[in-house]
Design an enzyme around this catalytic site. Structure first.
Site, PDB file in Angstrom:
ATOM      1  N   SER A  92       0.815  -1.219   0.000  1.00 26.92           N
ATOM      2  CA  SER A  92       0.000   0.000   0.000  1.00 26.92           C
ATOM      3  C   SER A  92       0.844   1.262   0.000  1.00 26.92           C
ATOM      4  CB  SER A  92      -0.944   0.016   1.214  1.00 26.92           C
ATOM      5  OG  SER A  92      -0.203  -0.022   2.416  1.00 26.92           O
ATOM      6  N   HIS A  97       9.827  -1.488   1.619  1.00 27.72           N
ATOM      7  CA  HIS A  97       9.969  -1.674   3.065  1.00 27.72           C
ATOM      8  C   HIS A  97       9.911  -3.157   3.401  1.00 27.72           C
ATOM      9  CE1 HIS A  97       5.769  -0.809   2.022  1.00 27.72           C
ATOM     10  NE2 HIS A  97       5.413  -1.662   2.971  1.00 27.72           N
ATOM     11  N   HIS A  99       8.848  -5.518   6.360  1.00 29.58           N
ATOM     12  CA  HIS A  99       8.175  -5.622   7.653  1.00 29.58           C
ATOM     13  C   HIS A  99       8.986  -6.580   8.527  1.00 29.58           C
ATOM     14  CE1 HIS A  99       4.082  -4.032   6.382  1.00 29.58           C
ATOM     15  NE2 HIS A  99       4.554  -4.387   5.192  1.00 29.58           N
TER      16      HIS A  99
HETATM   17  P1  DGP Z   1       2.348  -2.419   2.966  1.00 30.47           P
HETATM   18  O1  DGP Z   1       0.877  -2.713   3.002  1.00 30.47           O
HETATM   19  O2  DGP Z   1       3.191  -3.691   2.852  1.00 30.47           O
HETATM   20  O3  DGP Z   1       2.687  -1.401   1.910  1.00 30.47           O
HETATM   21  O4  DGP Z   1       2.705  -1.815   4.375  1.00 30.47           O
HETATM   22  C1  DGP Z   1       2.620  -0.456   4.652  1.00 30.47           C
HETATM   23  C2  DGP Z   1       2.704  -0.283   6.135  1.00 30.47           C
HETATM   24  O5  DGP Z   1       3.030   1.063   6.399  1.00 30.47           O
HETATM   25  C3  DGP Z   1       1.421  -0.589   6.901  1.00 30.47           C
HETATM   26  O6  DGP Z   1       1.654  -1.669   7.803  1.00 30.47           O
HETATM   27  C4  DGP Z   1       1.121   0.690   7.669  1.00 30.47           C
HETATM   28  C5  DGP Z   1       2.416   1.466   7.591  1.00 30.47           C
HETATM   29  N1  DGP Z   1       2.282   2.896   7.510  1.00 30.47           N
HETATM   30  C6  DGP Z   1       1.587   3.584   6.582  1.00 30.47           C
HETATM   31  N2  DGP Z   1       1.711   4.913   6.786  1.00 30.47           N
HETATM   32  C7  DGP Z   1       2.518   5.053   7.867  1.00 30.47           C
HETATM   33  C8  DGP Z   1       3.012   6.188   8.566  1.00 30.47           C
HETATM   34  O7  DGP Z   1       2.747   7.346   8.243  1.00 30.47           O
HETATM   35  N3  DGP Z   1       3.804   5.942   9.644  1.00 30.47           N
HETATM   36  C9  DGP Z   1       4.119   4.674  10.034  1.00 30.47           C
HETATM   37  N4  DGP Z   1       4.913   4.546  11.110  1.00 30.47           N
HETATM   38  N5  DGP Z   1       3.679   3.579   9.399  1.00 30.47           N
HETATM   39  C10 DGP Z   1       2.882   3.770   8.329  1.00 30.47           C
END
Ligand code: DGP
Length: 111
Positions: A92, A97, A99
């Site tokens: 998303s 990144h 995880h």
């Molecule tokens: P993915 O769905 O694999 O693209 O994971 C995106 C992740 O990013 C999701 O677990 C939530 C996290 N995320 C989105 N926006 C932000 C933000 O502004 N700050 C932080 N710390 N995490 C975020």
């Protein structure tokens, strides 16, 4: 990348809980944690997806940083790395990144 939320976190333009940083890599806690440890390990420079990563040294740095984050959180013996590549896999945020998840049991196969 002007509209990239993770570029803004890397640039400290928006706040996050940093758990690791070096010259090439930054890690911070996920805002919507799915496990007691849920950090995101990102390259400082904008790379949209794993499929766009062509720098083997940087790939290694991301993997080593992810392992360090897990170890530092006390989960070095049992943790999971997840990379969603592309919207169909659940990506998303289009800044690469890893995880890093730990602190609870994980099932297999993943959903
Ligand atoms: P993915 O769905 O694999 O693209 O994971 C995106 C992740 O990013 C999701 O677990 C939530 C996290 N995320 C989105 N926006 C932000 C933000 O502004 N700050 C932080 N710390 N995490 C975020």
């Amino acid at each position: 990348m002007p509209d990239c939320i993770f570029c803004k976190i890397v640039a400290r333009e928006i706040p996050s809980q940093l758990v690791y940083e070096d010259t090439d890599v930054v890690a911070f806690n996920d805002q919507n944690p799915r496990a007691p440890l849920h950090a995101l390990v990102v390259p400082r420079r904008h790379i949209a997806r794993l499929a766009d990563l062509d720098d083997a040294a940087l790939a290694g740095k991301l993997a080593l940083a992810a392992t360090k984050v897990a170890k530092d959180a006390g989960h070095g013996e049992s943790f999971r790395l997840v990379v969603n590549n592309g919207a169909g896999s659940g990506q998303s945020v289009f800044h690469l990144h890893f995880h890093v998840l730990g602190g609870r049991p994980f099932s297999w196969p993943p959903g």
